[in-house]
Write a protein that holds these residues in place. Sequence first.
Motif, PDB file in Angstrom:
ATOM      1  N   THR A  38      30.938 -32.927 -37.535  1.00 18.85           N
ATOM      2  CA  THR A  38      31.995 -32.078 -38.074  1.00 18.85           C
ATOM      3  C   THR A  38      32.015 -32.252 -39.589  1.00 18.85           C
ATOM      4  O   THR A  38      31.410 -33.205 -40.122  1.00 18.85           O
ATOM      5  N   LYS A  39      32.722 -31.388 -40.266  1.00 17.09           N
ATOM      6  CA  LYS A  39      32.827 -31.484 -41.721  1.00 17.09           C
ATOM      7  C   LYS A  39      33.433 -32.833 -42.139  1.00 17.09           C
ATOM      8  O   LYS A  39      33.030 -33.422 -43.126  1.00 17.09           O
ATOM      9  N   SER A  40      34.374 -33.328 -41.337  1.00 16.60           N
ATOM     10  CA  SER A  40      35.016 -34.607 -41.670  1.00 16.60           C
ATOM     11  C   SER A  40      34.073 -35.801 -41.463  1.00 16.60           C
ATOM     12  O   SER A  40      34.373 -36.908 -41.900  1.00 16.60           O
ATOM     13  N   ASN A 134      26.042 -36.858 -46.906  1.00 19.88           N
ATOM     14  CA  ASN A 134      25.966 -35.442 -47.260  1.00 19.88           C
ATOM     15  C   ASN A 134      24.957 -35.221 -48.397  1.00 19.88           C
ATOM     16  O   ASN A 134      25.327 -35.061 -49.552  1.00 19.88           O
TER      17      ASN A 134
END
Length: 155
Positions: A38-40, A134
């Motif tokens: 997920t983005k988190s 990231n």
Amino acid sequence: MKNLLLKTIAVLLIFVANSNISKAQQIPSAQLQSNPWTKSQLMEPSVLANMIEKGQKIRIYNIGVVEDIKGATHLGAASEKQNVEKLTKVIKGLPKNEMIVVYCGCCPMDKCPNIRPAFKALNEQKFTKAYLLNLTVNLKTEWINKGYPLAQTVK
């Protein structure tokens, strides 16, 4: 004159629409895959570098073919089944709330063959603090060029 302008705009719109359709058909297959994170669960390089500098407890796994970040365990390319099995074996006995970061950085994330199998393995083990570094471009651009800590090499 007004009709000619409208016709020209209509032709341009059709051209643009058709070129976008052909681009969509050329999306790399890795990009079409759904991401298992997920983005988190994306950790920015500056955050990890800060955690390393502060000596915070974090498990870092290099699941690619790039240089090792300081404190990372090098497992090899997770696109190879035996290296995903190696990751699974290494994390199997860890507490499920252990903070784990995996990274590759060989290429842009949307093309990387290593991050999806590795993160899927973390999800299967149900870790609650699993993160993917990231690195949208690559390790060199977003870690090494910024002077973030690398493992010491023995000469």
